[in-house]
Motif scaffolding. Structure first.
Motif, mmCIF file in Angstrom:
data_model
loop_
_atom_site.group_PDB
_atom_site.id
_atom_site.type_symbol
_atom_site.label_atom_id
_atom_site.label_comp_id
_atom_site.label_asym_id
_atom_site.label_seq_id
_atom_site.Cartn_x
_atom_site.Cartn_y
_atom_site.Cartn_z
ATOM 1 N N HIS A 289 38.920 33.781 36.361
ATOM 2 C CA HIS A 289 38.979 34.498 37.635
ATOM 3 C C HIS A 289 37.588 34.496 38.220
ATOM 4 C CE1 HIS A 289 36.913 38.146 36.063
ATOM 5 N NE2 HIS A 289 37.418 37.711 34.921
ATOM 6 N N ASN A 290 37.476 34.323 39.539
ATOM 7 C CA ASN A 290 36.124 34.355 40.086
ATOM 8 C C ASN A 290 35.644 35.801 40.211
ATOM 9 O OD1 ASN A 290 36.924 35.415 42.606
ATOM 10 N ND2 ASN A 290 36.799 33.454 43.649
ATOM 11 N N LEU A 291 34.335 35.953 40.411
ATOM 12 C CA LEU A 291 33.737 37.283 40.257
ATOM 13 C C LEU A 291 34.001 38.230 41.417
ATOM 14 C CD1 LEU A 291 31.250 36.790 42.298
ATOM 15 C CD2 LEU A 291 29.999 36.108 40.263
ATOM 16 N N LYS A 295 38.639 43.994 39.523
ATOM 17 C CA LYS A 295 38.382 44.293 38.114
ATOM 18 C C LYS A 295 39.688 44.456 37.335
ATOM 19 C CE LYS A 295 36.445 48.264 36.934
ATOM 20 N NZ LYS A 295 35.457 49.348 36.711
ATOM 21 N N PRO A 298 40.731 40.991 34.947
ATOM 22 C CA PRO A 298 40.368 40.834 33.534
ATOM 23 C C PRO A 298 40.941 41.940 32.641
ATOM 24 C CG PRO A 298 38.463 41.526 34.841
ATOM 25 C CD PRO A 298 39.539 41.124 35.805
ATOM 26 N N ARG A 310 35.042 34.937 33.512
ATOM 27 C CA ARG A 310 34.574 35.152 34.885
ATOM 28 C C ARG A 310 33.764 33.938 35.356
ATOM 29 N NH1 ARG A 310 29.771 38.188 35.923
ATOM 30 N NH2 ARG A 310 29.689 39.262 37.939
#
Length: 458
Positions: A289-291, A295, A298, A310
């Motif tokens: 998953h991109n940052l 939240k 994750p 990430r």
């Protein structure tokens, strides 16, 4: 004077104005350079519905065949259909599209066999420089002793069958969906994959919006992440009591989803939903998953036994990490979704099929399903024009030196003790800083958002 390729060769693709920047001569030079730089002698070439696409595809093929490559002209394609061809045939690919850009633009995305991306750091810079030298007359294109061949082949049926083999929709409960293709390539692929144009009918009733292929985009821009561009979809879903709505961008590699009330379902929630489905099939797998994803992504991946990884924002970064980690799935908050079963490439169609399978395999509505994956309050992306993006990032970092966790994976990420976090990163193409903030409640999100914007804009 020849067009300057450095003005329109971007980090991951070519994107420029037709006529003044993009011409058949430019595309022929790029075709010759692409063969010389990559060493690949088998290429598939496709294009979207823009008027300049067929001519540009033919010009690329002329350059590539003169350099000794054999070219399969695939004609009208979505970008993920071109990735399918590159993967299934193990050939390099060239896709002429400007995605959601306005009508006066076109562009080119290239990949190696198995749909491996070509970006500036993986060959595109060398292709750019070699093509520029050809256009400037500083070097001649490499002419092969024996020119390559050009053949024509259609792949829509094979692509549709492959997609249906990945997600079985035949046993779902009947669904009524509205699909807004935005006059883009979804109007070409959706009837084949989800309808009965080429394969047996599924228990899905499709209400089509703007399926006519038209590169002038007469109804709205083909960028579903802009709220104004999904207004028609939202209204039609509510007016017809549909189960959900899907909106594709111009080249149909992204898909955006709205529920039965016409409310957008965030790409982070879609990422979490698909992740749980893939983890059911592949327990313990890596999910990327991109940052700037929520939240919650994750957290949910870990709760379902997966390992979240990430990544930076951008398809070349997430694809590279996925291949390295053998991740089964990856999602970005821009509504790009990547699948190991699809050569780690992004496909809006496969993401849409997972959503349909989840809703059709449950007695719950999409909004009820999505609620399970929404835990925090997001700000949405906020852009600020600044004179020196990196100096501003350093200024924000200094402000949070104590009392917060920070990292520099992509721009600056700040995480507070109350669970709020923010990412501030520079645009690749404009003097902008992009801010994304999320909090456990609206007050905490807004507090962190306003604090950072005060620093950035003063």
């Amino acid at each position: 004077m020849a067009p300057q390729l450095s003005e329109f060769v971007k980090a991951y693709d070519v994107r420029g104005l037709v006529g003044s920047q993009l011409t058949p001569e430019v595309m022929e030079a790029i075709g010759a350079a692409a063969v010389a730089v990559t060493g690949e002698t088998a290429w598939a070439v496709g294009h979207d519905m823009r008027d300049s696409g067929p001519g540009f595809a033919a010009a690329f093929a002329r350059g590539a065949t003169a350099a000794g490559a054999d070219v399969v002209e695939a004609g009208l394609c979505s970008t993920d259909m071109l990735y399918y061809i590159a993967g299934a045939r193990d050939v390099a690919g060239a896709m002429f599209t400007a995605s959601h850009n306005p009508a006066e633009y076109n562009g080119l995305k290239m990949c190696l066999p198995a749909a491996r991306p070509i970006g500036l750091d993986t060959g595109l810079a060398d292709i750019r420089d070699r093509a520029q030298a050809i256009l400037d007359g500083e070097r001649s294109p490499d002419a092969a002793d024996k020119p390559g061949t050009v053949t024509t082949e259609g792949f829509l049926g094979a692509y549709a069958a492959y997609m249906r083999g990945l997600v079985d929709l035949s046993g779902i409960r009947p669904l009524k969906i509205v699909v807004d293709a935005g006059n883009g390539m979804g109007g070409h692929t959706v009837p084949a994959v989800l309808g009965d144009q080429l394969l047996d009918a599924l228990p899905i009733e499709i209400d089509p919006l703007y399926f006519e292929l038209d590169g002038t985009f007469p109804n709205h821009d083909a960028n579903p992440l802009e709220p104004a561009n999904i207004v028609d979809l939202q209204a039609r879903v509510k007016a017809t009591d549909a189960d959900l709505g899907l909106a594709f961008d111009g080249d149909a590699d992204r898909c955006f989803v709205v529920d039965a009330d016409g409310e957008p379902v965030t790409p982070s929630a879609i990422t979490a939903l698909i992740a749980t489905r893939e983890l059911e099939k592949h327990p313990g797998s890596v999910i990327c998953h991109n940052l700037i994803c929520s939240k919650a992504v994750p957290e949910i991946v870990a709760e379902h036994g997966g390992r979240p990884v990430r990544t930076r924002v951008g398809h070349s970064y997430i694809k590279a990490v996925m291949a390295e980690e053998q991740a089964v799935f990856g999602g970005e908050h821009s509504a790009h979704y990547y699948f190991r079963d699809f050569w780690f490439a992004d496909t809006g169609m496969l993401a849409a099929m997972h959503v349909l399978a989840a809703v059709g395999g449950s007695d719950k509505s999409l909004s009820d399903l999505a609620d399970e994956f929404v835990r925090y309050v997001p700000s949405g992306e906020i852009n600020s024009k600044v004179a020196d993006a990196h100096a501003k990032i350093d200024e924000v970092a200094a402000h949070y030196e104590s009392g917060a966790r920070t990292d520099r994976l992509d721009g600056l990420t700040v995480e507070l003790e109350d669970g709020s976090w923010a990412n501030l990163r520079p645009s690749n193409t404009e003097p902008l800083l992009r801010l994304n903030v999320e909090g456990p409640d609206r007050a905490s999100m807004e507090r962190l958002r306003d604090e950072i914007l005060h620093i950035v804009r003063n």
